[in-house]
Every structure is written in structure tokens, then in C-alpha cells.
Design a protein around this motif. Structure first.
Motif, mmCIF file in Angstrom:
data_model
loop_
_atom_site.group_PDB
_atom_site.id
_atom_site.type_symbol
_atom_site.label_atom_id
_atom_site.label_comp_id
_atom_site.label_asym_id
_atom_site.label_seq_id
_atom_site.Cartn_x
_atom_site.Cartn_y
_atom_site.Cartn_z
ATOM 1 N N LEU A 179 -37.271 -20.927 -15.369
ATOM 2 C CA LEU A 179 -37.076 -22.246 -14.756
ATOM 3 C C LEU A 179 -38.397 -22.791 -14.243
ATOM 4 N N VAL A 202 -35.919 -17.743 -22.251
ATOM 5 C CA VAL A 202 -35.137 -18.934 -22.576
ATOM 6 C C VAL A 202 -35.303 -19.932 -21.434
ATOM 7 N N PHE A 203 -35.722 -21.147 -21.753
ATOM 8 C CA PHE A 203 -35.832 -22.171 -20.710
ATOM 9 C C PHE A 203 -34.444 -22.511 -20.188
ATOM 10 N N ALA A 204 -34.302 -22.553 -18.870
ATOM 11 C CA ALA A 204 -32.967 -22.743 -18.292
ATOM 12 C C ALA A 204 -32.958 -23.722 -17.119
ATOM 13 N N GLY A 205 -33.890 -24.677 -17.129
ATOM 14 C CA GLY A 205 -33.767 -25.764 -16.168
ATOM 15 C C GLY A 205 -34.865 -25.842 -15.122
ATOM 16 N N ARG A 206 -34.673 -26.773 -14.222
ATOM 17 C CA ARG A 206 -35.632 -27.034 -13.152
ATOM 18 C C ARG A 206 -35.395 -26.110 -11.967
ATOM 19 N N ASN A 209 -32.275 -25.826 -9.832
ATOM 20 C CA ASN A 209 -31.160 -25.015 -10.313
ATOM 21 C C ASN A 209 -31.491 -23.521 -10.331
ATOM 22 N N VAL A 213 -29.232 -18.926 -10.413
ATOM 23 C CA VAL A 213 -29.812 -17.879 -11.266
ATOM 24 C C VAL A 213 -30.219 -16.685 -10.405
#
Lengths: 238, 238
Positions: A179, A202-206, A209, A213
Motif C-alpha cells: 500500500l 500485489v498493489f492493494a491501495g492507499r 486503507n 490489512v
């Protein structure tokens, strides 16, 4: 009801490059703050074994040097400030309790660096683990608030230290959720994760968020208890 | 640094049965509140196709009946109250905005029933999705607070409605995280998930750890945007 795809249909700029086109990070020096703890040692071992130059940091340079010698693969040990100053990418693997204080003290050394926060703020009672909610929203957002000149990302939350440190284990079967606000920084962290056999970034957001996680570790602890496992995550369809 | 295994080592009673020994749920009637929305329709379709008797509920019995006829596989439609009264297991797939009000109105009908909350409280702005924090901690905890006589669980949060509804898709490649306080209830929900080809129910903790599971949908939305995917989760080592 919000479903993942229902919301994804509308907005969002299409990236110019494919999300799998990541930079070569083989020349970067990686520092690990809290590098003498189980998670820090395990990550340092895996990255160094993959050919990365790694420095583990600790409050005590002697303790860091001793732990580094045990890890082998060219890992060096130093105090936290020297580790931060020498590294290109700095992984923060300290206990949540000392997180803010350590980062505030290293603001100068960490300026301009990619910081990778992998801290999970959790509480424990007789029913198991539960999420703590940092005032800033998450450990990663606390890091971003304390380190305005750093490039703060969050990643490596769900790793089993037991598996990372087990020299019989050749591959770490996990997707690392990465992130952050800045594409070049998250790409670099994804590429670092990809260096470790079995692991995938894996890119999973800002960062806003990051809390869920980080605190999902409480759920993985429940999974581990119920199934006698060292559970990790994989993202399907990517 | 909290790692999933570090914390799992100490406490926790060993379950008497294996966690994979689940009840036969083939005779249970499943109701889906919000069964005319994409997620509800998709779940109803998959469960009915797997041989489950399914009733979809809606504010309007006529609309529910029309949607049920389209789904086929013996799915029936009814108003929400009749659906709740007739079903053994009730899946709550309504928008977060109407969640509390609907459940409070159905307290009597839902007494004694297994309730499966799959609602994800999210907000959206130009940067994408972000977690909302319900006063009770999560949608599932709100359900538990409003339905003290029901057996409240949380599950089915991360499903792609697009995949669920796509009749060309034979298998749904996902692990369903199932949360709850009562083993018999979570076992039943896991067994229901297992009825759908490709899907697997995995116990993932108590309701106090539902918030991060619900809000992880915000991260899956980011994954879907970046990778043009319909992302789901798999738990490794289980």
C-alpha cells in the motif's frame, strides 16, 4: 451491499504501464529496523538469500552485528540510525509499542527514503488477538505523519516468522499486499517482495486503507489456532 | 511486530473435532435478504444451483418473485419478513445504509436463526473506496447488537457479484472467511460455502475481528482497478 467489482467499474485512471512491469531493485540496500526480532530477522534472511544487500538495525549495534552474523548471506548489523542512513529502502519491523518513538527519532535519516511499514497494532486477551486502532488510522499512517519527507508504504504484514526463519523452507507461499500513495515507491516494494521465491507483491491501495490489512493478522491468528497452520494470503484472478 | 504465529503459539483450547468435519447442510432453507441486489442474486443463484433450497427476500414480494424466476433452480421470492421467517439460515446482503433498520424490524422473525452478515460498510470518493467504522465496530457487530436472540455470523464479504452472476463461470475461486462466536453456527456457514464449487469456508475469528474483513473490500477494489481483475482471497497452508 458493496461488492469489489461493483465499485471498480466507474472511476480510476488507467496506468500507463502494466502493473507487472516493475523496476530492477537488485542494487538497492535494504535496512530492517527491528531486525533482531523474529519478523525482521526472517525478512532479512529471505532478502539476503535472494541476493539483496541487507543491514539489520537494532538499538544495540552489538546485538545487531551478532544477529547478522547468524543470518549469514552478507547481512550486516548496525544501530537503527546508521541502518536508516545507509539503506535505500527501510523496512520497519519493530513492536507497535515503540513504533512512533523510533520513527520520530529517525526523521532525518529516513528523509527521502522508501519506508516500508509492516507493523500490526494488535491487542491480546484471553479470547485471542484484536485490532488496535491507532489515532492516525493505522501504523502506516502514523509513520506517514511522523515522516513527511519519506516515501511511506506498507507491506509484509501477514508473513509467518516461523516460515521465514525456517531454513528448510525454500518458498514462501504468499502474496504481499503493498500500500502507498506513490506508484514508484509501491512498485519498488512489490519488486522487492518478488525477489523472494514464492512471494509476490500485489498493489492493494492507499495508506488510508492500511488499517484493515494490518489488523487482518488477528484473523490469521484465529486461522492458525483453528487449523494448526501458518496461514498466508493469496489474491486470486491477479 | 506481531506475527500471526508468534501469538498463536500460547493459548487456545484444542477443538474436539477436526476443523474440516462440518455438518450436512443440504436440507437447510437459505433466505437472502437483499436478494434482488447483485451480490444477493449471485449468492442465491450459486447456492440454488448447488442444490440448496433458497428464498430471496426484498421489500417488494413481487420484485423478489420476478428476480427468483430469472434465477431458476427452484429459487423462490418473498418479502423480507416472510423470507426471514421461513429460512433456517438468513444471509444479509443489503446495502449498509439500510442494514440496521431492516434487522431491527426483523428481530422476531430472525430469533433463533443463523444470520450471515456479508455487508461491507464503505465510503467512496474520487480516490476510491475507504472503510466506514460502524459505531458497534462492524456491520456484523451491529447485527449482533440488534439481534440478541439470533446466531449472528459474518461471511461472504469478498465475492465478486460479476463472477457469481456469470453463468459461464463454473467455479468461484475463493476462500470465504467465516466469523462468529458459536462453533455450530460458523461450522454451518462454512459448510454452506463449501457447497459452491471452488468455494471454501474457513473459520477466521470472532465478530470483534469482523471490521477488517468487511473493509478489506476497499483493498480488493484497488486490486481490481490496478489489475483489471475480479480479485478474491485464498488462505494458504490450510
Amino acid at each position: 451491499m458493496s461488492t469489489p467489482d461493483a465499485a471498480s467499474a466507474g472511476a480510476g485512471a488507467t496506468p500507463a504501464r502494466t502493473p507487472f512491469d516493475l523496476p530492477d531493485v537488485s542494487g538497492l540496500v535494504v535496512g530492517v529496523l527491528g531486525g533482531t526480532g523474529p519478523q525482521g530477522r526472517g525478512l532479512a534472511y529471505r532478502l539476503a538469500k535472494s541476493g539483496q544487500q541487507v543491514i539489520i538495525g537494532s538499538r544495540s549495534a552489538e546485538r545487531a552485528a551478532a544477529a547478522a552474523a547468524e543470518l549469514g548471506h552478507g547481512v550486516e548489523g548496525a544501530d537503527n540510525a546508521s541502518t536508516a542512513a545507509r539503506a535505500d529502502v527501510v523496512i520497519v519491523a519493530v513492536p507497535w509499542e515503540g513504533h512512533g518513538e523510533l520513527l520520530a527519532a529517525l526523521r532525518t535519516e529516513l528523509a527521502g527514503k522508501i519506508v516500508v511499514d509492516c507493523v500490526n497494532p494488535l491487542g491480546f486477551d484471553k479470547q485471542g488477538a484484536y485490532a488496535l486502532k491507532p489515532e492516525e488510522g493505522s501504523a502506516a499512517q502514523q509513520a506517514a505523519a511522523l515522516l513527511p519527507e519519506s516515501r511511506v508504504t506498507a507491506a509484509f504484514h501477514h508473513l509467518s516468522a516461523v516460515l521465514l526463519e525456517d531454513r528448510e523452507v525454500e518458498e514462501i507461499d504468499i502474496d504481499v499486499l503493498v500500500l502507498g500513495e506513490e506508484r514508484a515507491a509501491t512498485d519498488t516494494v512489490q519488486a522487492l517482495a518478488n525477489r523472494i521465491p514464492g512471494m509476490r507483491g500485489v498493489f492493494a491501495g492507499r495508506l488510508r486503507n492500511a488499517h484493515q490489512v494490518e489488523s487482518l493478522v488477528a484473523n490469521l491468528i484465529s486461522v492458525n489456532r483453528r487449523y494448526k497452520a501458518h496461514a498466508g494470503l493469496r489474491i486470486t484472478d491477479v
